[in-house]
Design a protein around this motif. Structure first.
Motif, PDB file in Angstrom:
ATOM      1  N   LEU A  13      -7.838  18.637 -23.364  1.00 33.21           N
ATOM      2  CA  LEU A  13      -9.050  18.782 -22.569  1.00 33.21           C
ATOM      3  C   LEU A  13      -8.859  18.225 -21.158  1.00 33.21           C
ATOM      4  O   LEU A  13      -8.466  17.076 -20.982  1.00 33.21           O
ATOM      5  CB  LEU A  13     -10.198  18.050 -23.263  1.00 33.21           C
ATOM      6  N   HIS A  14      -9.121  19.049 -20.148  1.00 32.56           N
ATOM      7  CA  HIS A  14      -9.136  18.563 -18.770  1.00 32.56           C
ATOM      8  C   HIS A  14     -10.515  18.841 -18.184  1.00 32.56           C
ATOM      9  O   HIS A  14     -11.387  19.431 -18.847  1.00 32.56           O
ATOM     10  CB  HIS A  14      -8.015  19.180 -17.934  1.00 32.56           C
ATOM     11  N   VAL A  15     -10.744  18.387 -16.955  1.00 28.99           N
ATOM     12  CA  VAL A  15     -12.098  18.468 -16.404  1.00 28.99           C
ATOM     13  C   VAL A  15     -12.563  19.916 -16.242  1.00 28.99           C
ATOM     14  O   VAL A  15     -13.761  20.197 -16.314  1.00 28.99           O
ATOM     15  CB  VAL A  15     -12.204  17.714 -15.066  1.00 28.99           C
ATOM     16  N   GLY A  16     -11.610  20.841 -16.018  1.00 30.32           N
ATOM     17  CA  GLY A  16     -12.005  22.253 -15.949  1.00 30.32           C
ATOM     18  C   GLY A  16     -12.553  22.743 -17.278  1.00 30.32           C
ATOM     19  O   GLY A  16     -13.567  23.450 -17.330  1.00 30.32           O
ATOM     20  N   PRO A  48     -11.187  13.624 -18.924  1.00 29.51           N
ATOM     21  CA  PRO A  48     -12.578  13.639 -19.380  1.00 29.51           C
ATOM     22  C   PRO A  48     -12.797  12.816 -20.643  1.00 29.51           C
ATOM     23  O   PRO A  48     -13.891  12.286 -20.856  1.00 29.51           O
ATOM     24  CB  PRO A  48     -12.864  15.129 -19.625  1.00 29.51           C
ATOM     25  N   LEU A  49     -11.767  12.699 -21.481  1.00 29.47           N
ATOM     26  CA  LEU A  49     -11.920  11.890 -22.691  1.00 29.47           C
ATOM     27  C   LEU A  49     -12.096  10.414 -22.336  1.00 29.47           C
ATOM     28  O   LEU A  49     -12.827   9.685 -23.017  1.00 29.47           O
ATOM     29  CB  LEU A  49     -10.716  12.080 -23.608  1.00 29.47           C
ATOM     30  N   GLY A  50     -11.433   9.973 -21.268  1.00 28.66           N
ATOM     31  CA  GLY A  50     -11.638   8.612 -20.797  1.00 28.66           C
ATOM     32  C   GLY A  50     -13.059   8.400 -20.316  1.00 28.66           C
ATOM     33  O   GLY A  50     -13.664   7.344 -20.556  1.00 28.66           O
ATOM     34  N   LEU A 104     -21.303  12.771 -19.292  1.00 30.84           N
ATOM     35  CA  LEU A 104     -20.345  13.674 -18.648  1.00 30.84           C
ATOM     36  C   LEU A 104     -20.903  15.092 -18.594  1.00 30.84           C
ATOM     37  O   LEU A 104     -20.801  15.776 -17.563  1.00 30.84           O
ATOM     38  CB  LEU A 104     -19.018  13.657 -19.404  1.00 30.84           C
ATOM     39  N   ARG A 105     -21.513  15.552 -19.671  1.00 30.99           N
ATOM     40  CA  ARG A 105     -22.087  16.898 -19.708  1.00 30.99           C
ATOM     41  C   ARG A 105     -23.174  17.049 -18.636  1.00 30.99           C
ATOM     42  O   ARG A 105     -23.231  18.052 -17.929  1.00 30.99           O
ATOM     43  CB  ARG A 105     -22.670  17.181 -21.086  1.00 30.99           C
ATOM     44  N   PHE A 106     -24.053  16.040 -18.544  1.00 30.30           N
ATOM     45  CA  PHE A 106     -25.145  16.155 -17.578  1.00 30.30           C
ATOM     46  C   PHE A 106     -24.599  16.161 -16.154  1.00 30.30           C
ATOM     47  O   PHE A 106     -25.107  16.883 -15.283  1.00 30.30           O
ATOM     48  CB  PHE A 106     -26.147  15.015 -17.757  1.00 30.30           C
ATOM     49  N   PHE A 107     -23.549  15.374 -15.905  1.00 33.19           N
ATOM     50  CA  PHE A 107     -22.914  15.398 -14.586  1.00 33.19           C
ATOM     51  C   PHE A 107     -22.410  16.797 -14.272  1.00 33.19           C
ATOM     52  O   PHE A 107     -22.605  17.307 -13.159  1.00 33.19           O
ATOM     53  CB  PHE A 107     -21.758  14.397 -14.541  1.00 33.19           C
TER      54      PHE A 107
END
Length: 891
Positions: free
Chosen positions: A50-53, A550-552, A562-565
Motif C-alpha cells: 500500500l502506498h499513498v496513491g 500510509p500504514l505508518g 487518513l481516509r478523511f484527509f
C-alpha cells in the motif's frame, strides 16, 4: 449500553469491526430485487504494498461503495490483483539469485510453477493492507488476472481480435529494457533530467567537397545512421538534397533527405536519421520509403553492439556494451577528425522504472493491436456522453491522445504471464487459436508447431477487468453485446475511479475492449483524481526519499483520519499535497465526535428510532434540524458530482462547529436539567436524531468510529454499514428559528472576540447593555437570556444604551451592544497596548507592501520568497485591522 472509554483509541476498534463486517458478509449483503451498483478496483500488482496513491484511490472508491450500500443498492465492489508480469518475475528471479541460480537454470514450466508458489505464500500483502484501510470489497469473490476463468477470457479476446484483423505481428520500434530483456510500456519508462553531452559530428560528402554537421546525445548510434535530414525550405542545404554522405568509421554511404522533422532553427539545421533506434527517426525512415525489415539495428537484446546488414561495423566494436562502445566510437571519431566538439548540456534520459537501466528504442518483432480502429467507438462514447469524464477538463487530453493513437504493442519477452496463443510453423506461418489442438487442426497434419515464447502485456489482460471479473468467458457470443445478460446487470459498471496517469494505459483500453466485445461502455462515469505529492509539491519517489507510508499514518492516527484527509483534500483537477498535520487534525476531529457521543451517553441521549426528525418546538432544536438537513443536502449534491472535498467539508463543519461547538453548548442546561430542574425530552430526542444522521452520513468517510458509536448509543437491529441513508426533507426547515439561533451565535461570538481582544479575565462576568434594539431583538434577548448569559459570561442583560464611557462595543444587526469595562481592566493601559501593537503591525504591513511593489524584488526573488512575502503581508494587514477594531470598541 457499555460506557465509552474516556480516550478514543482507533487501533482497538478498527481490527474488530473489519473482521466483523467481513465475517458477516456485510460487504455484499443479500438484497434481492435491489438496484445493482458496481465498481471495480484498479487491480494492484500482486507484488505491491500500500502506498499513498492506493490509499487515495481506494478511499474514494470505498466512500462511493459505502454510500451506495447505505442508499439500499446492491453494491458490488469487485476486488482483485494483477499478476504484474515484470514485477513478479523480478521478485522470483531475485529469490533464485539468492540461491545462486538463474531463471534459465529451470524449464519454463518449472519457473512458472515457482511463481505460483510465491504468489500463494507472499502475494496477499496488499490485500491485507487494503483491509486495514477499511475497504469494503467483495472478498468472497476475489479475482486474479491469471485465474483460469480470466485467462480463458484473455485468450478468447486475443484470438477474436486477430480474426477481426485488429491484432497482428509487426516489426516496429519499442521501449526496450536491456536489463530485463523485454519491451515495456511508456508508463514503465521514467524520464530523468541529468547532466549529459551533445556530441557534434561532421559527415563528409561522398566526393569530399564539403561536410554537414549533426549533433547527438547517443554517438554510438551513428553506426546505424541511414540518412541526414534537412528541412525542405532550408536554403543552406537545398542544393545538397539527394547527395550522398560517407559515414565515418564504417564508410557507408547515406543520403541527404528533405523532411520537416529537421528544424532549421536548431543547431546546424541538419539531423542524423537512425530509424532503428529513434522513434522520430523511425517515422522519417518510413516517409523515405524504408521498410521496417530494412532498417538497421546495431544493438542486441542486452544493449551490446551487433553487426548490421552491410557488415561494415569493425570487429573490435562487436559485443561491446553500448556505453563502452560509446567511449570507443567517440575516440575513433576524434581520430578521423569527424568530432567537431563536445557540449555539456542537461538532457532527458529514459530509464526502466524497475530495472534502473537506460531504455533503448529498439527495432523488433512484436504483436500489435490496431488501437486506432478500436479507439473510434470510445471517442464517440465520450463525445455522446455515454461515458462521463470527471473532471471534464480531461476530455481534451483524452481526445487528443485517442485521435492520434499509435499501434499498441501487447507482447512482452517474459515467462510469467498470459502466454500468447499463437503457434509458429517452420515455414513461417502463424496460427492463432484458443489452444494448441485448434492450431494443429488449422495447420494440418504433420506440421511442426512451436508456441510463441512471448506473454501478453498486463495492460492487455487488465483491459478486460470490468467484464472478465464478472464471469464473462470465452463461451459467450462475441461481439455485439450478446453476453451482457449473463453479467446480471453489472455491466456497464456505474463508475471507475482512476488516477489520471493511467487514463490511456488502462481506462481508454477498457473502453476499447468493452465496446468491441460487449457492445457497450465499460463504465458510465470515469472519475480521474490527481496524484498525492510530497508536502513541497514534488512528486514522491524512493530515489528522492520523500515517500510516505500510509500504514505508518494509520498506526499513528487511525485509518479514519487518513481516509478523511484523502477525501477532504481531493479537489477535482488538482494534486494533493501530503500534510501529516492535517491527518492529525482529522484524528482530533474523530476525538471531538467521540467526546460528543460520551456527552450524549452521560445525558441520556440515545439513538433515534425514526428516519424522520422528531417534533421540535424550541428554536435551538428547529435550528439544528434545519442545519442537519442542509448538511445532508450538501453531501448528497457533492457526492453526485464527485466533489469529495465539498462533501467532507460539509460534514466536518456541521459536526465540529454547528453540532459540537454550538448545539451541545446551547442545550447543556436542557439536557442535564436547567436551573428550574426541568429535563427537556424534546431536546434529547432531537440531539439523538441529529447524532444518528451524523454517524450515517460520516460513515463512508470514517467507517470505524461511526460503527463503534452507532452501537454505543443504542441497541440496534443492524450494523451501521447496512443502515439507511437519511432523507434531506426540506419540510423540516424553519427560517425564523434558524435566524434566531444564528443571531445568538453571532452575538456570543462577537462578545467572546471582544473579551479576548481586550484581555478581559476569563472568569469576569460582564454586564450587557443593548441600545437601538428593535422588538424582534428584544424578544430574542428574552427567550435566549439563559443561554446568552451562560455562553458569554454575563452578569446581567439590560435593554438600553450604556450611558457612560469605557465600554467595549459590538454591533449585531441594528443593535449596538456595550460591555462596561471600567474596573474590569486598565482601560488606559489597554488602549496604549492596542495602539502600539496596531502601529507595529501597520509598519510591517506597509514595509511588505513596498517590497512586493518593487519590480526588482518580484523579478529577482525566488518564487517561494515572493509567496512568503505575500502571505506575511496578508497576515500583518489582518492583524492591524483586528487591533484597530479592538481599539475602536473601547470608544
Amino acid at each position: 449500553m457499555p460506557e465509552l472509554p474516556k480516550t478514543f483509541d482507533p487501533a482497538v476498534i478498527e481490527a474488530r469491526w473489519y473482521a466483523h463486517w467481513e465475517s458477516r458478509g456485510l460487504f455484499r449483503p443479500e438484497r434481492p430485487g435491489a438496484q445493482p451498483w458496481t465498481i471495480v478496483n484498479p487491480p494492484p500488482n500482486v507484488t505491491g504494498s500500500l502506498h499513498v496513491g492506493h490509499a487515495l484511490d481506494n478511499t474514494l472508491q470505498d466512500i462511493l461503495t459505502r454510500h451506495a450500500r447505505l442508499q439500499g443498492k446492491d453494491a458490488l465492489w469487485v476486488v482483485g490483483t494483477d499478476h504484474a508480469g515484470i514485477a513478479t518475475q523480478m521478485v522470483v528471479e531475485r529469490d533464485l539469485a539468492a540461491e545462486g541460480r538463474k531463471r534459465t537454470d529451470l524449464t519454463r514450466e518449472a519457473f512458472v510453477e515457482r511463481v505460483w508458489d510465491w504468489k500463494e505464500r507472499s502475494g496477499g500483502a496488499i490485500t491485507a493492507q487494503l483491509r486495514r484501510l477499511g475497504c469494503s470489497m467483495d472478498w468472497a469473490n476475489e479475482r486474479f488476472t491469471m485465474d483460469e476463468g480470466f485467462s480463458a477470457a484473455v485468450r478468447h479476446v486475443f484470438v477474436q481480435l486477430h480474426r477481426d484483423g485488429l491484432l497482428y505481428r509487426d516489426k516496429r520500434l519499442v521501449n526496450w529494457d536491456p536489463g530485463l530483456g523485454t519491451a515495456i510500456s511508456d508508463l514503465e519508462v521514467e524520464t530523468r533530467e541529468e547532466r549529459g553531452h551533445f556530441w557534434h559530428l561532421r559527415y563528409p560528402l561522398a566526393d569530399g567537397s564539403a561536410s554537414i554537421a549533426v549533433a547527438t546525445t547517443r554517438p554510438e548510434t551513428m553506426l546505424a545512421d541511414m540518412a541526414v535530414a534537412v528541412h525542405p525550405d532550408d536554403e543552406r542545404y537545398r542544393a545538397l538534397v539527394g547527395c550522398q554522405l560517407r559515414l565515418p568509421i564504417t564508410g557507408r554511404l547515406i543520403p541527404i533527405v528533405a523532411d520537416e522533422h529537421a528544424d532549421p532553427a536548431l543547431g546546424s539545421g541538419a539531423v542524423k536519421i537512425t530509424p532503428g533506434h529513434d522513434f522520430n527517426d523511425f517515422e522519417v525512415g518510413r516517409r523515405m520509403g524504408i521498410e521496417a525489415r530494412d532498417m538497421l539495428n546495431m544493438l542486441g537484446a542486452r544493449g551490446e553492439v551487433a553487426q548490421v546488414a552491410d557488415r561494415l561495423i569493425p570487429a573490435d566494436l562487436l559485443g561491446l556494451d553500448r556505453f563502452e562502445a560509446r567511449t570507443r566510437i567517440v575516440a575513433l571519431l576524434g581520430e578521423a577528425e569527424a568530432l567537431e566538439r563536445v557540449e555539456e548540456r542537461v538532457i532527458q534520459r529514459p530509464y526502466g522504472d524497475r530495472s534502473g537501466v537506460v531504455i533503448e528504442p529498439w527495432l523488433t518483432d512484436q504483436w500489435y493491436v490496431d488501437a486506432a480502429t478500436l479507439a473510434k467507438p470510445a471517442i464517440e462514447a465520450v463525445r455522446s456522453g455515454a461515458i462521463r469524464i470527471v473532471p471534464k477538463t480531461w476530455e481534451k487530453t483524452f481526445f487528443n491522445w485517442m485521435e492520434n493513437i499509435q499501434p499498441w504493442c501487447v507482447s512482452r519477452q517474459l515467462w510469467w504471464g498470459h502466454r500468447i496463443p499463437a503457434w509458429h510453423a517452420d515455414d513461417g506461418r502463424v496460427f492463432v487459436a484458443d489452444n494448441e489442438a485448434d492450431a494443429r487442426a488449422e495447420a494440418g497434419e504433420g506440421t511442426r508447431l512451436t508456441q510463441d515464447a512471448d506473454v501478453l502485456d498486463t495492460w492487455f489482460s487488465s483491459a478486460l477487468w470490468p467484464f472478465a471479473t464478472l464471469g464473462w468467458r470465452n463461451d459467450l457470443p462475441c461481439p455485439e453485446g450478446e453476453g451482457l445478460a449473463a453479467l446480471h446487470g453489472r455491466y456497464p459498471n456505474d463508475v471507475l475511479v482512476s488516477g489520471f496517469d493511467i487514463l490511456f494505459f488502462w481506462d481508454a483500453r477498457m473502453m476499447m475492449q468493452g465496446l468491441h466485445f460487449l457492445g457497450d461502455v465499460p463504465f458510465r462515469t470515469l472519475y480521474l483524481h490527481g496524484l498525492v505529492r510530497a508536502a513541497d509539491g514534488q512528486k514522491m519517489s524512493k530515489s528522492k526519499g520523500n515517500t510516505v507510508d500510509p500504514l505508518g499514518l494509520i498506526d499513528r492516527y487511525g485509518a479514519d483520519a487518513l481516509r478523511f484527509f484523502m477525501a477532504a483534500t481531493e479537489t477535482q483537477g488538482r494534486d494533493i499535497k501530503m500534510d501529516e498535520r492535517r491527518v492529525e487534525g482529522y484524528r482530533n476531529f474523530a476525538t471531538k465526535l467521540w467526546n460528543a457521543a460520551r456527552f450524549a451517553q452521560a445525558n441520556g441521549i440515545g439513538g433515534s428510532t425514526t428516519l424522520e426528525p422528531p417534533p421540535a418546538t424550541l428554536p435551538v432544536n428547529k435550528w439544528v434540524i434545519a442545519q442537519c438537513v442542509a448538511m445532508i443536502q450538501e453531501v448528497d449534491l457533492s457526492l453526485a458530482d464527485y466533489r469529495f472535498d465539498a462533501a467532507a467539508y460539509a460534514i466536518y463543519q456541521f459536526t465540529w462547529s454547528r453540532f459540537c461547538d454550538w448545539y451541545l453548548e446551547l442545550i447543556k442546561p436542557a439536557a442535564s436539567g436547567d436551573e428550574r430542574g426541568a429535563v427537556d425530552d424534546e431536546t434529547r430526542a432531537v440531539a439523538g436524531w441529529v447524532l444518528d444522521q451524523i454517524l450515517v452520513v460520516l460513515h463512508p468517510f470514517m467507517p470505524f468510529i461511526t460503527e463503534e458509536l452507532w452501537h454505543a448509543l443504542a441497541p440496534r437491529e443492524h450494523e451501521l454499514i447496512v443502515a439507511r441513508w437519511p432523507r434531506a426533507d426540506a419540510r423540516a426547515l424553519d427560517p425564523a428559528a434558524a435566524a434566531e439561533i444564528e443571531w445568538l451565535i453571532r452575538l456570543v461570538g462577537e462578545i467572546r472576540a471582544a473579551r479576548t481582544e481586550l484581555n478581559v479575565p476569563p472568569g469576569a462576568r460582564l454586564h450587557l447593555f443593548g441600545g437601538d434594539a428593535n422588538a424582534e431583538t428584544a424578544a430574542r434577548l428574552d427567550r435566549q437570556h439563559p443561554a446568552l448569559s451562560r455562553l458569554a459570561r454575563l452578569a446581567s442583560i439590560q435593554l438600553s444604551a450604556f450611558p457612560g464611557s469605557g465600554a467595549a462595543q459590538v454591533v449585531v444587526d441594528e443593535a449596538t451592544f456595550s460591555l462596561p469595562l471600567d474596573g474590569v481592566i486598565d482601560l488606559a493601559a489597554e488602549r496604549g497596548r492596542l495602539a502600539k501593537a496596531a502601529a507595529a503591525a501597520e509598519k510591517d504591513r506597509d514595509g511588505l507592501a513596498a517590497r512586493l511593489g518593487n519590480p526588482s524584488f518580484a523579478e529577482r526573488a525566488k518564487p517561494e520568497a515572493v509567496d512568503k512575502a505575500r502571505a506575511d503581508h496578508a497576515e500583518r494587514a489582518a492583524e492591524a485591522e483586528r487591533l484597530r477594531a479592538a481599539l475602536a470598541r473601547l470608544g
